[in-house]
Design an enzyme around this catalytic site. Structure first.
Site, PDB file in Angstrom:
ATOM      1  CE  LYS A 146     -40.873  29.213 -22.708  1.00  0.00           C
ATOM      2  NZ  LYS A 146     -41.548  29.828 -21.563  1.00  0.00           N
ATOM      3  CD  GLU A 178     -40.741  28.391 -12.383  1.00  0.00           C
ATOM      4  OE1 GLU A 178     -40.066  29.112 -13.120  1.00  0.00           O
ATOM      5  OE2 GLU A 178     -41.148  27.267 -12.736  1.00  0.00           O
ATOM      6  CG  LEU A 202     -38.333  27.707 -17.904  1.00  0.00           C
ATOM      7  CD1 LEU A 202     -38.532  26.348 -18.559  1.00  0.00           C
ATOM      8  CD2 LEU A 202     -39.163  28.743 -18.632  1.00  0.00           C
TER       9      LEU A 202
HETATM   10  C1  LIG Z   1     -42.855  29.056 -15.422  1.00  0.00           C
HETATM   11  C2  LIG Z   1     -41.905  30.048 -15.977  1.00  0.00           C
HETATM   12  N1  LIG Z   1     -40.793  30.349 -15.283  1.00  0.00           N
HETATM   13  C3  LIG Z   1     -39.907  31.268 -15.726  1.00  0.00           C
HETATM   14  C4  LIG Z   1     -40.107  31.940 -16.926  1.00  0.00           C
HETATM   15  C5  LIG Z   1     -39.098  32.975 -17.381  1.00  0.00           C
HETATM   16  O1  LIG Z   1     -38.378  32.484 -18.464  1.00  0.00           O
HETATM   17  P1  LIG Z   1     -37.762  33.481 -19.552  1.00  0.00           P
HETATM   18  O2  LIG Z   1     -37.004  34.507 -18.789  1.00  0.00           O
HETATM   19  O3  LIG Z   1     -36.885  32.608 -20.355  1.00  0.00           O
HETATM   20  O4  LIG Z   1     -38.907  34.050 -20.310  1.00  0.00           O
HETATM   21  C6  LIG Z   1     -41.238  31.645 -17.689  1.00  0.00           C
HETATM   22  C7  LIG Z   1     -41.461  32.329 -18.966  1.00  0.00           C
HETATM   23  O5  LIG Z   1     -42.445  32.167 -19.629  1.00  0.00           O
HETATM   24  C8  LIG Z   1     -42.158  30.674 -17.207  1.00  0.00           C
HETATM   25  O6  LIG Z   1     -43.249  30.360 -17.911  1.00  0.00           O
END
Ligand SMILES: Cc1ncc(COP(=O)(O)O)c(C=O)c1O
Length: 286
Positions: A146, A178, A202
């Protein structure tokens, strides 16, 4: 407005970040977003864990412990009047000059910043669904980190916005990975499918919560890759993120999905997710 700067909580206008900070020069840093409901954070430990894991993956030394970070976030929340919103924390590799791509020596101290932004739940979209487009996943091969360098994600979201959609669902070749700022899952014949964690996506915190909901509801979850064709033939599609929660998808390019059906798997997950919010943060006002 109070913000985190290093290990202190100070007024935003007192923040002084150097021109040579590696976050500014290289996008060299990691971040997290933690949702707040009723002035209380949600899944804070999971987000702190992922923040530390992201830093570890880029060999960034953490200048504070998880407990110290949680205490700082707690103090920031106490100083803030925001009832519903998000806490953003960022850590850059710090100020190192002259500019050099190589990691600086370990005595360069990473810079932590954090702030709280007010925002309400996206109730209308949660009811009526989001519109999406399919876009080629042009990002690099370490999407598990991230990181603050989000240019690929930003460009992809912009493509979706240009087509009057809310979010971009991404594919590498035939395989759905995703979205530009969320994870994606599809429902087919009573089971949920989503791309496995690894370097291409992620590992979402929201996904951890909806997976435990699916387990409680006896809905099978298969973390396995699926194709764009399978996605377009799914019974339901939903995306998930800290700020979007469990979000039904009403449209992918020209293909529409009926999100009005009562008792769908997406609706069951949404209501279970809400219960989890109430358990951690108290009764929701919207
Ligand atoms: C690219 C990406 N994938 C997945 C997610 C989902 O992650 P989370 O559920 O931890 O917010 C995010 C969240 O910002 C993201 O930026």
């Amino acid at each position: 407005m109070k913000v985190i700067w290093g290990k202190e909580i100070i007024d935003r206008d007192k923040v002084n970040i150097d021109f040579e900070d590696r976050g500014y020069q290289f996008g060299d840093g990691v971040y997290e977003v933690i949702r707040i409901y009723n002035h209380t954070y949600f899944c804070v430990d999971e987000h702190i864990d992922r923040f530390f894991t992201s830093a570890e993956k880029i060999e960034m030394r953490m200048p504070l412990t998880k407990a110290e970070l949680k205490a700082l976030i707690t103090d920031l929340l106490r100083e803030s009047a925001v009832k519903n919103g998000s806490i953003y924390i960022q850590m850059t590799r710090g100020n190192a000059s002259p500019r050099d791509h190589s990691y600086p020596s370990q005595d360069v101290v990473p810079l932590l910043t954090g702030s709280i932004t007010a925002s309400e739940r996206k109730i209308d979209k949660m009811k009526n669904g989001m519109r999406t487009t399919l876009e080629d996943d042009i990002r690099w091969l370490r999407c598990d980190i991230k990181m603050i360098s989000l240019l690929g994600n930003i460009m992809l979201k912009h493509e979706a916005h240009k087509k009057n959609a809310d979010e971009a669902i991404l594919h590498r070749g035939d395989i759905i990975t995703e979205c530009s700022s969320s994870n994606v899952a599809m429902v087919k014949d009573g089971a949920i499918y989503t791309h496995p964690d690894g370097n291409l996506i992620l590992p979402g915190i929201t996904k951890i919560v909806w997976k435990s909901c699916a387990e409680k509801l006896n809905i099978p979850v298969y973390e396995q890759a699926f194709t764009t064709e399978e996605l377009l033939n799914a019974d339901e599609v939903f995306i998930s993120s800290t700020t979007k929660e469990v979000m039904p998808i009403s449209k992918i390019d020209d293909k529409t999905f009926d999100v009005s059906k009562k008792g769908s798997i997406t609706r069951l997950l949404q209501s279970c997710y809400e219960k989890e919010i109430v358990k951690q943060c108290g009764e929701l006002t919207n």
